[in-house]
Scaffold this active site. Structure first.
Site, mmCIF file in Angstrom:
data_model
loop_
_atom_site.group_PDB
_atom_site.id
_atom_site.type_symbol
_atom_site.label_atom_id
_atom_site.label_comp_id
_atom_site.label_asym_id
_atom_site.label_seq_id
_atom_site.Cartn_x
_atom_site.Cartn_y
_atom_site.Cartn_z
ATOM 1 N N ASP A 91 1.135 -1.116 -0.015
ATOM 2 C CA ASP A 91 -0.023 -0.080 0.114
ATOM 3 C C ASP A 91 0.852 1.120 -0.021
ATOM 4 O O ASP A 91 2.051 1.104 0.098
ATOM 5 C CB ASP A 91 -1.106 -0.082 0.982
ATOM 6 C CG ASP A 91 -0.583 0.081 2.444
ATOM 7 O OD1 ASP A 91 0.597 0.612 2.675
ATOM 8 O OD2 ASP A 91 -1.233 0.097 3.412
ATOM 9 N N GLY A 93 1.052 4.286 1.694
ATOM 10 C CA GLY A 93 1.226 5.248 2.853
ATOM 11 C C GLY A 93 0.199 6.197 2.850
ATOM 12 O O GLY A 93 0.387 7.109 3.868
ATOM 13 N N HIS A 329 -4.262 -18.619 14.446
ATOM 14 C CA HIS A 329 -5.679 -18.978 14.549
ATOM 15 C C HIS A 329 -6.453 -18.080 14.240
ATOM 16 O O HIS A 329 -7.500 -18.347 13.412
ATOM 17 C CB HIS A 329 -5.987 -19.425 16.201
ATOM 18 C CG HIS A 329 -7.545 -19.464 16.389
ATOM 19 N ND1 HIS A 329 -7.904 -20.766 15.852
ATOM 20 C CD2 HIS A 329 -8.269 -18.712 16.885
ATOM 21 C CE1 HIS A 329 -9.376 -20.460 15.927
ATOM 22 N NE2 HIS A 329 -9.378 -19.348 16.810
HETATM 23 ZN ZN LIG Z 1 -7.440 -22.580 15.171
#
Ligand SMILES: [Zn+2]
Length: 349
Positions: A91, A93, A329
């Site tokens: 990106d 800035g 996760h």
């Molecule tokens: Zn997980």
């Protein structure tokens, strides 16, 4: 870069597509993992890949500051530096114009930070040298409480900078997206989208959303923007990463997302325990007693190898591994939420 819409949800504007880049293809809608300073904090490229993310994102402004564009170029470009051979986005800035508001002054020339001047030309040049596959022009992002006059003037400047960005290009093998702003005004959003579409860019980056406005307004403005965009071109909503939000906005026709939210929350001990993004705080003592995975059915390494209680214990001891597991996760939850949305469309059609 080539984009194809494969199927559209009969019950919403969600489209399942594939974005083909010179470094591999990406099923969309997709979430991109943010590695602001050329690293997704605490994760190896294999960790990132294991979450289902196929695109990583870095920030040109931060790389200019440290370690510098020359340095990255000397090492063979950003892909070599990050050890990431898949698709990559940088990106411009422009968002730092907004988030570091106290530290800069914006003029027609560009953005003056304390130690750096960002112009549309130098931002294109830096990104050509970094070598990402998808690149962004400099823009001026305004806050949710900006007046109509402030928004109009930022829009005018963003449009002028877009023309200068197009003229500054020296290579054609990177996809330079047009950046659509327009603040909190329906008609300005539509006008910005129409004028960007008139330049036929390979993709549209939708900026200035999720900057403090209520979510109902985000959805309404996003709808107005998407209405004005050609269907065959990918749309990238900048800075949105909550699993419920990405699915909601994918159903409005957004194809790409990025945000630091999944990894930032993970590092501060918040994990999502379902695909709607219900939060569980690892810092709470009660979390130590919880058995089973962070989210039932999750196949990420944190969920297959550790219990909630053991990750909470690591987090409460400030062990680095907890930050890494929670980040992996949370990225996986966003990817799984979009995967579920894609599968539904394929099932319907
Ligand atoms: Zn997980």
């Amino acid at each position: 870069m080539h984009f194809r819409v494969l199927a559209t949800d009969p019950t919403s504007a969600l489209r399942v597509g594939v974005l083909e880049t010179r470094r591999g293809s990406v099923q969309t809608p997709a979430f991109m993992a943010v590695g602001t300073r050329a690293s997704v904090k605490g994760l190896t490229p294999d960790d990132v890949r294991s979450t289902g993310a196929r695109v990583v994102l870095s920030n040109t402004y931060h790389l200019m500051q440290q370690p510098g564009i020359d340095y990255v170029e000397r090492l063979g470009g950003l892909h070599a530096f990050m050890r990431w051979d898949g698709p990559m986005l940088t990106d411009s800035g422009g968002f730092q114009v907004f988030s570091l508001a106290g530290l800069r002054e914006v003029t027609d020339e560009g953005v003056h930070f304390e130690s750096l001047l960002l112009t549309p030309e130098c931002v294109v040049d830096a990104q050509e040298r970094l070598g990402a596959d998808l690149i962004m022009p400099l823009d001026e992002c305004v806050s949710a409480d900006a007046s109509r006059e402030q928004t109009e003037s930022a829009l005018e400047r963003t449009a002028a900078w877009w023309q200068r960005s197009l003229e500054a290009r020296r290579t054609t093998d990177q996809a330079l997206f047009a950046l659509v702003q327009g603040g909190m005004f329906d008609d300005l959003r539509r006008q910005a989208a129409r004028s960007a579409a008139a330049t036929s860019p390979p993709g549209f980056a939708l900026g200035g959303f999720s900057v403090g406005e209520p979510k109902e307004l985000t959805a309404a403005l996003l709808q107005a923007t998407v209405d004005e965009l050609p269907p065959a071109t990918p749309r990238y909503l900048m800075g949105v990463g909550h699993p419920a939000d990405v699915v909601r906005y994918a159903r409005l026709g957004v194809d790409l997302f990025d945000s630091v939210l999944p990894t930032r929350l993970g590092r501060t001990g918040s994990v999502w325990c379902d695909l709607n993004g219900t939060e569980l705080r690892l810092a709470r003592r009660a979390a130590l007693e919880l058995d089973g995975p962070l989210r039932a059915g999750c196949t990420c390494v944190a969920c297959t190898e550790w219990s909630i209680g053991s990750i909470a214990a690591l987090f409460q001891s400030r062990e680095q591994l907890a930050f890494r597991l929670a980040s992996v996760h949370n990225l996986r939850v966003v990817a799984d939420a979009l995967h579920a949305a894609r599968s539904q469309v394929v099932y319907h059609t």
